[in-house]
Design a protein around this motif. Structure first.
Motif, short mmCIF file in Angstrom:
data_model
loop_
_atom_site.label_atom_id
_atom_site.label_comp_id
_atom_site.label_asym_id
_atom_site.label_seq_id
_atom_site.Cartn_x
_atom_site.Cartn_y
_atom_site.Cartn_z
N GLU A 172 0.84 -1.19 0.00
CA GLU A 172 0.00 0.00 0.00
C GLU A 172 0.87 1.24 0.00
OE1 GLU A 172 -2.57 0.28 3.45
OE2 GLU A 172 -0.91 0.95 4.72
N HIS A 173 0.28 2.34 -0.47
CA HIS A 173 1.00 3.60 -0.56
C HIS A 173 0.18 4.71 0.08
CE1 HIS A 173 -1.64 3.41 -4.13
NE2 HIS A 173 -1.83 4.71 -3.88
N GLY A 174 0.88 5.74 0.52
CA GLY A 174 0.22 6.95 0.98
C GLY A 174 0.01 7.89 -0.18
N MET A 175 -1.13 8.56 -0.21
CA MET A 175 -1.36 9.52 -1.29
C MET A 175 -0.35 10.66 -1.26
SD MET A 175 -3.53 8.54 -3.42
CE MET A 175 -3.60 10.08 -4.32
N ASP A 176 0.18 10.97 -0.07
CA ASP A 176 1.20 12.00 0.00
C ASP A 176 2.45 11.60 -0.78
OD1 ASP A 176 1.74 9.96 1.82
OD2 ASP A 176 2.61 11.31 3.31
N GLU A 177 2.80 10.30 -0.77
CA GLU A 177 3.94 9.82 -1.54
C GLU A 177 3.71 10.00 -3.04
OE1 GLU A 177 5.76 5.91 0.08
OE2 GLU A 177 3.63 5.79 0.59
N VAL A 178 2.51 9.67 -3.48
CA VAL A 178 2.18 9.77 -4.90
C VAL A 178 2.19 11.23 -5.35
CG1 VAL A 178 0.37 9.37 -6.62
CG2 VAL A 178 0.85 7.64 -4.86
N VAL A 179 1.59 12.10 -4.54
CA VAL A 179 1.54 13.52 -4.89
C VAL A 179 2.94 14.11 -4.96
CG1 VAL A 179 0.79 15.78 -4.07
CG2 VAL A 179 -0.78 13.84 -4.00
N ARG A 180 3.78 13.76 -4.00
CA ARG A 180 5.14 14.28 -3.97
C ARG A 180 5.92 13.83 -5.21
NH1 ARG A 180 6.14 12.97 0.78
NH2 ARG A 180 7.12 10.94 0.47
N ALA A 181 5.83 12.54 -5.55
CA ALA A 181 6.55 12.03 -6.72
C ALA A 181 6.03 12.67 -8.00
CB ALA A 181 6.40 10.51 -6.80
N CYS A 182 4.74 12.87 -8.07
CA CYS A 182 4.14 13.50 -9.25
C CYS A 182 4.59 14.96 -9.37
CB CYS A 182 2.62 13.41 -9.14
SG CYS A 182 1.73 13.86 -10.63
N GLY A 183 4.56 15.68 -8.25
CA GLY A 183 4.98 17.08 -8.25
C GLY A 183 6.43 17.25 -8.64
N GLU A 184 7.31 16.42 -8.09
CA GLU A 184 8.73 16.52 -8.40
C GLU A 184 8.99 16.24 -9.88
OE1 GLU A 184 10.49 13.84 -5.63
OE2 GLU A 184 10.37 15.25 -3.93
N ALA A 185 8.26 15.26 -10.43
CA ALA A 185 8.44 14.95 -11.85
C ALA A 185 7.97 16.11 -12.72
CB ALA A 185 7.67 13.67 -12.19
N LEU A 186 6.87 16.74 -12.36
CA LEU A 186 6.36 17.87 -13.14
C LEU A 186 7.30 19.07 -13.07
CD1 LEU A 186 2.57 17.62 -12.23
CD2 LEU A 186 3.57 17.25 -14.49
N VAL A 187 7.91 19.30 -11.90
CA VAL A 187 8.91 20.36 -11.79
C VAL A 187 10.09 20.07 -12.70
CG1 VAL A 187 10.60 21.43 -10.25
CG2 VAL A 187 8.25 21.12 -9.47
N PRO A 241 7.54 8.97 -12.13
CA PRO A 241 8.10 9.93 -13.09
C PRO A 241 7.92 9.52 -14.55
CG PRO A 241 9.58 9.66 -11.24
CD PRO A 241 8.50 8.63 -11.06
N LYS A 242 8.02 8.24 -14.84
CA LYS A 242 7.81 7.78 -16.21
C LYS A 242 6.35 7.99 -16.64
CE LYS A 242 8.21 5.50 -20.11
NZ LYS A 242 8.70 6.21 -21.33
N GLU A 243 5.41 7.72 -15.71
CA GLU A 243 4.00 7.96 -16.02
C GLU A 243 3.75 9.44 -16.29
OE1 GLU A 243 1.80 5.64 -16.48
OE2 GLU A 243 2.97 3.94 -15.76
N VAL A 244 4.38 10.30 -15.50
CA VAL A 244 4.22 11.74 -15.68
C VAL A 244 4.84 12.19 -17.00
CG1 VAL A 244 4.84 14.01 -14.75
CG2 VAL A 244 4.09 12.18 -13.20
N GLU A 245 6.00 11.64 -17.31
CA GLU A 245 6.66 11.98 -18.57
C GLU A 245 5.79 11.62 -19.76
OE1 GLU A 245 10.62 10.56 -21.07
OE2 GLU A 245 10.59 10.34 -18.88
N ASP A 246 5.17 10.44 -19.72
CA ASP A 246 4.32 10.03 -20.83
C ASP A 246 3.06 10.88 -20.89
OD1 ASP A 246 6.14 8.14 -21.55
OD2 ASP A 246 5.04 6.44 -20.75
N PHE A 247 2.54 11.26 -19.72
CA PHE A 247 1.40 12.18 -19.71
C PHE A 247 1.78 13.51 -20.36
CE2 PHE A 247 -0.18 15.94 -17.45
CZ PHE A 247 -1.50 15.93 -17.88
#
Length: 350
Positions: free
Chosen positions: A261-276, A338-344
């Motif tokens: 299981e994962h915390g949503m905070d982990e997902v949001v942080r990884a997504c935000g860092e990739a977008l930056v 990060p790969k998912e964000v990159e493809d998005f």
């Protein structure tokens, strides 16, 4: 029954369904299966037939007569396309009941639901201490029919209780990873090859210029790699078809599929860092979505709250009854974001 086991497969061109279909076709006894897939588009049907050598019927989940007719012809039905619509399931069950009453053959139904039926109303404010095991029948029995997906689950259970079908409800967590194989490879894939949850988050983050959360972003969800999920379906199907006494069904036949299981905070942080890193937002740290933003970006509070809720569970029944052992971890999931964000991001330039 004919010399081959007739299988009706719904969801063959989807992310989950395509990976499960490939796994079933890799079964050691696959040459004894006769698979027919429901496909909406004729081009996809022809591609499936030429690539995998299976039969197809053209139609949708709104073609109720076709669903009933196709289900009646099958000893096994996979429903991996819609967890929430009762009418298609009623049509499928009508076909299974007709088969049983006319032939005496008791068909098998493997229905795909989801762990969202456990989602609470925490609205991201806290991490729930409640973790539900799929061996806890009392906890499952307490779930209201109004829980997400659950009204369809209950129809499936009732068919088993009525004695005309043997039924299983498979409930994956957040499914991640990239499937490979004939349905997913090449310049024109037949099946969808990526998860949907990261784009759900990344799109509003780009529009508003910064990541956001609901509440404190404290919810936790189960996750499972797409290949581990396909293996879970494979093992359940194999047991249901060849070793029925080994595996639970009906009211007991709930199977959570989770590799951690994962915390949503982990997902949001990884997504935000990739977008930056891609220069699409300036700030990686999230703030809180306003009510207006929740409506704008997610369409409703219900969906926004769901994304950041808790749906904690353990998939103990698969491990106990069919020896399922996921190979991929939550750490791998977070590293895949990060790969998912990159493809998005590539879709923004298309």
């Amino acid at each position: 029954m004919s010399s081959k086991t007739p299988i009706f497969f719904i969801g063959a061109t989807g992310f989950i369904g395509g990976s499960v279909l490939q796994a079933i076709l890799a079964h050691p006894k696959a040459n004894t299966f006769e698979i027919t897939a429901l496909v909406r588009a004729e081009a996809k049907a022809k591609a499936l037939e030429s690539t995998l050598g299976i039969k197809t019927v053209i139609g949708s989940l709104q073609d109720y007569a076709l669903l009933t007719e196709s289900a009646e012809k099958a000893h096994v039905v996979f429903q991996i396309a819609d967890a929430d619509s009762e009418d298609p399931m009623k049509a499928i069950l009508a076909g299974l009941k007709a088969r049983f009453e006319k032939t005496g053959d008791k068909p098998i139904l493997i229905h795909t639901s989801g762990t969202a039926l456990l989602a609470d109303d925490s609205r991201g404010e806290h991490t729930s201490p409640t973790i539900t095991s799929d061996l806890d029948l009392a906890a499952l029995a307490r779930l209201p029919a109004s829980a997400l997906h659950h009204s369809v689950d209950l129809l499936v259970n009732a068919a088993d209780a009525d004695g005309y079908a043997t039924t299983y409800v498979v409930l994956p967590g957040i499914i991640w990873g990239r499937p490979a194989g004939p349905l997913f490879d090449g310049p024109a894939p037949i099946a969808r090859g990526s998860m949907v949850q990261i784009p759900w988050l990344a799109a509003p983050y780009v529009q508003r210029g910064r990541p956001g959360v609901v509440g404190k972003g404290a919810g936790r969800w189960p996750n499972v790699h797409i290949d581990d999920n396909a293996d879970a379906f494979f093992r359940l199907f194999d047991a249901a078809l060849f070793d029925l006494a080994r595996v639970s069904h009906g009211r007991e036949g709930y199977f959570f599929v989770e590799g951690g299981e994962h915390g949503m905070d982990e997902v949001v942080r990884a997504c935000g860092e990739a977008l930056v890193g891609l220069g699409l937002v300036q700030e990686a740290a999230p703030d809180v979505f306003t009510a207006e933003e929740r409506a704008k970006y997610f369409g409703s509070d219900m969906f926004a709250f769901l994304l950041f809720s808790n749906a904690r569970c353990t998939g103990d029944r698969l491990r106990k009854e069919v020896g399922w052992a996921p190979k991929h971890t939550t750490d791998e999931f977070i590293k895949s974001i990060p790969k998912e964000v990159e493809d998005f991001a590539k879709t923004l330039k298309a």
